[in-house]
Design a protein around this motif. Sequence first.
Motif, PDB file in Angstrom:
ATOM      1  N   SER A 129     103.997 -13.146 -20.289  1.00 57.99           N
ATOM      2  CA  SER A 129     103.217 -13.824 -19.266  1.00 57.99           C
ATOM      3  C   SER A 129     104.076 -14.818 -18.481  1.00 57.99           C
ATOM      4  CB  SER A 129     102.054 -14.601 -19.911  1.00 57.99           C
ATOM      5  OG  SER A 129     101.152 -13.701 -20.516  1.00 57.99           O
ATOM      6  N   TYR A 157      96.185 -22.045 -12.741  1.00 56.52           N
ATOM      7  CA  TYR A 157      97.283 -21.069 -12.652  1.00 56.52           C
ATOM      8  C   TYR A 157      96.793 -19.651 -12.387  1.00 56.52           C
ATOM      9  CZ  TYR A 157     100.304 -24.734 -14.354  1.00 56.52           C
ATOM     10  OH  TYR A 157     100.993 -25.909 -14.458  1.00 56.52           O
ATOM     11  N   ALA A 158      97.578 -18.931 -11.595  1.00 55.13           N
ATOM     12  CA  ALA A 158      97.481 -17.473 -11.564  1.00 55.13           C
ATOM     13  C   ALA A 158      98.412 -16.952 -12.654  1.00 55.13           C
ATOM     14  CB  ALA A 158      97.905 -16.958 -10.198  1.00 55.13           C
ATOM     15  N   THR A 159      97.934 -15.960 -13.418  1.00 55.99           N
ATOM     16  CA  THR A 159      98.717 -15.423 -14.536  1.00 55.99           C
ATOM     17  C   THR A 159      99.239 -14.039 -14.188  1.00 55.99           C
ATOM     18  OG1 THR A 159      97.272 -16.610 -16.052  1.00 55.99           O
ATOM     19  CG2 THR A 159      98.664 -14.910 -17.007  1.00 55.99           C
ATOM     20  N   TYR A 160     100.505 -13.789 -14.483  1.00 57.98           N
ATOM     21  CA  TYR A 160     101.160 -12.505 -14.224  1.00 57.98           C
ATOM     22  C   TYR A 160     101.802 -11.998 -15.511  1.00 57.98           C
ATOM     23  CZ  TYR A 160     101.045 -14.268  -9.402  1.00 57.98           C
ATOM     24  OH  TYR A 160     100.654 -14.782  -8.201  1.00 57.98           O
ATOM     25  N   ALA A 161     102.195 -10.731 -15.506  1.00 57.32           N
ATOM     26  CA  ALA A 161     102.983 -10.185 -16.617  1.00 57.32           C
ATOM     27  C   ALA A 161     104.334  -9.701 -16.078  1.00 57.32           C
ATOM     28  CB  ALA A 161     102.249  -9.037 -17.288  1.00 57.32           C
ATOM     29  N   THR A 162     105.400 -10.035 -16.780  1.00 51.71           N
ATOM     30  CA  THR A 162     106.715  -9.496 -16.415  1.00 51.71           C
ATOM     31  C   THR A 162     106.742  -8.006 -16.737  1.00 51.71           C
ATOM     32  OG1 THR A 162     107.742  -9.740 -18.590  1.00 51.71           O
ATOM     33  CG2 THR A 162     107.749 -11.694 -17.163  1.00 51.71           C
ATOM     34  N   PRO A 195     107.600 -19.561 -10.280  1.00 50.98           N
ATOM     35  CA  PRO A 195     106.793 -19.243 -11.456  1.00 50.98           C
ATOM     36  C   PRO A 195     107.246 -20.058 -12.664  1.00 50.98           C
ATOM     37  CG  PRO A 195     108.377 -17.490 -11.027  1.00 50.98           C
ATOM     38  CD  PRO A 195     108.487 -18.453  -9.880  1.00 50.98           C
ATOM     39  N   THR A 201      98.123 -22.958  -8.959  1.00 46.93           N
ATOM     40  CA  THR A 201      97.100 -22.736  -7.935  1.00 46.93           C
ATOM     41  C   THR A 201      96.061 -23.825  -8.148  1.00 46.93           C
ATOM     42  OG1 THR A 201      95.397 -21.244  -7.188  1.00 46.93           O
ATOM     43  CG2 THR A 201      96.159 -20.898  -9.436  1.00 46.93           C
ATOM     44  N   TYR A 211     107.276 -20.442 -17.091  1.00 41.63           N
ATOM     45  CA  TYR A 211     107.283 -19.681 -18.333  1.00 41.63           C
ATOM     46  C   TYR A 211     106.934 -20.586 -19.502  1.00 41.63           C
ATOM     47  CZ  TYR A 211     109.707 -16.610 -15.180  1.00 41.63           C
ATOM     48  OH  TYR A 211     110.004 -15.839 -14.099  1.00 41.63           O
ATOM     49  N   TYR A 215     103.351 -17.817 -14.994  1.00 37.81           N
ATOM     50  CA  TYR A 215     102.257 -18.573 -14.381  1.00 37.81           C
ATOM     51  C   TYR A 215     102.694 -19.156 -13.043  1.00 37.81           C
ATOM     52  CZ  TYR A 215     100.920 -18.311 -19.260  1.00 37.81           C
ATOM     53  OH  TYR A 215     100.628 -17.845 -20.502  1.00 37.81           O
ATOM     54  N   TRP A 216     101.740 -19.206 -12.105  1.00 35.86           N
ATOM     55  CA  TRP A 216     102.028 -19.800 -10.792  1.00 35.86           C
ATOM     56  C   TRP A 216     100.911 -20.807 -10.472  1.00 35.86           C
ATOM     57  CZ3 TRP A 216     106.037 -16.919  -7.966  1.00 35.86           C
ATOM     58  CH2 TRP A 216     106.538 -17.654  -6.889  1.00 35.86           C
TER      59      TRP A 216
END
Lengths: 259, 259
Positions: free
Chosen positions: B204, B194-199, A54, B209, A56, B206-207
């Motif tokens: 935020s 990007y795929a977006t995530y939250a910790t 991931p 894609t 940041y 990002y991974w």
Amino acid sequence: MEKRPLILITNDDGIGSKGIIHLARIAATLGDVVVVAPDAAQSGKSSAITANTPLYVNAHSPIADNIRMFSTSGTPVDCVKLAMFAVLDRRPDLLLSGINHGSNAGVNNIYSGTMGAAMEGCTIGIPSIGYSLLSHASDADFSPLTPFIADITARVLSEGLPEGICLNVNFPDGCTPLGMKVVRAARSHWTEEYATYATPHGDSFYWLTGKLHNDEPDNPETDEYWLKRQYGTIVPIRPDQSATDALGAVSSIVSKSQS
Amino acid sequence: MEKRPLILITNDDGIGSKGIIHLARIAATLGDVVVVAPDAAQSGKSSAITANTPLYVNAHSPIADNIRMFSTSGTPVDCVKLAMFAVLDRRPDLLLSGINHGSNAGVNNIYSGTMGAAMEGCTIGIPSIGYSLLSHASDADFSPLTPFIADITARVLSEGLPEGICLNVNFPDGCTPLGMKVVRAARSHWTEEYATYATPHGDSFYWLTGKLHNDEPDNPETDEYWLKRQYGTIVPIRPDQSATDALGAVSSIVSKSQS
């Protein structure tokens, strides 16, 4: 009222390097600047992308009213992709990369994270320029470059670049450039590439070193020739490496494989 | 007695991948093989080099009388450099990279570690080929590719390649290729990246894609066109990205900067 141009800036030496701050201050005379740079040094990263971990993005304090600052945990190309995806609210008019601490002339273009970022901008249709100084010193003197960078940047901002082309701009160290030359990269390769060590257990390990061997040192059509003569150089770079002029020769070599 | 050809093999999926073993066994029918590959996956590493950490080389058990195996802690380009510096006792006649698990067609050439290694070989004057299959599966079926790879490899071993040119060879997945086409890379770029995530703290991350957007899907001069039609493709690649045909256009844009 027309918006000021938006200029995205990245590099491969990291957001704390002197070169990127110098470049941001020059660019801020021409437009609004957003810096999105690696949080640490990413030299030699070429066009590497981070696919399996991931990433940041961290906001830093602006260094001027029109210079916003962000760092990422990724490579220079990741910085461009993340800037477009997660930081900028509109498409930048220009992408600048650098000022790199060290040469990206000759064959170095293919290893350069500075140029990886510029090529990424080019690939998505943004006029893009990589700037480099032939000094690795962290406190290198970038001031003689200022009028040259301001001029080239303003011209590209105004005129654009040919489709599929970005610029690899290098400057000699320790002097005011005598002028700028638009040339191609010198054919060159690295030799004597590693220092060898032994672990306490007697196993070998290796550290990259080496010398750039210029295959055509006397050719005035090349960047290395003019950099040695205190000129700056501008090399038009096409990220697409397809060699369309070699299609015939390759076809005849592999002919029995063709349908 | 003449020596058998020496073939250096690397990749970016790592020494444990199915594709590199398949390639080594094909190459072993044509010469003596030395595999020097990353100890773990190094996808998307482009022409990245490791400048600021030490590198290690480990010998593995040979998988056949004429297939020696080594891994390194570096990138694909590091593997080529370390092979030349620390592993091989003579200059290889050929460098093969792959078989990559995944496409290196279109714009992917610039991100590809597989092609980074092939371009490194080319830069030091070794005929070099990158092979890729359009499947990311770790257990992908490489068997339909065998006669094509054997034929292309034998021809390049015998005929060489034009100076400064290497080959980017891609194969369609799940079928025997209907034939091979010598073409250029399709103009293309990645979108929706990007795929977006939250910790757990609400920040935020990002991974990577994304989708490859082909800018010219109906153009039979391009690799993507033929891969969709079950043909394999051979793209001649020139690592030197200098765009000599754009020197005039760039000169006129930056003219006031020139001496």
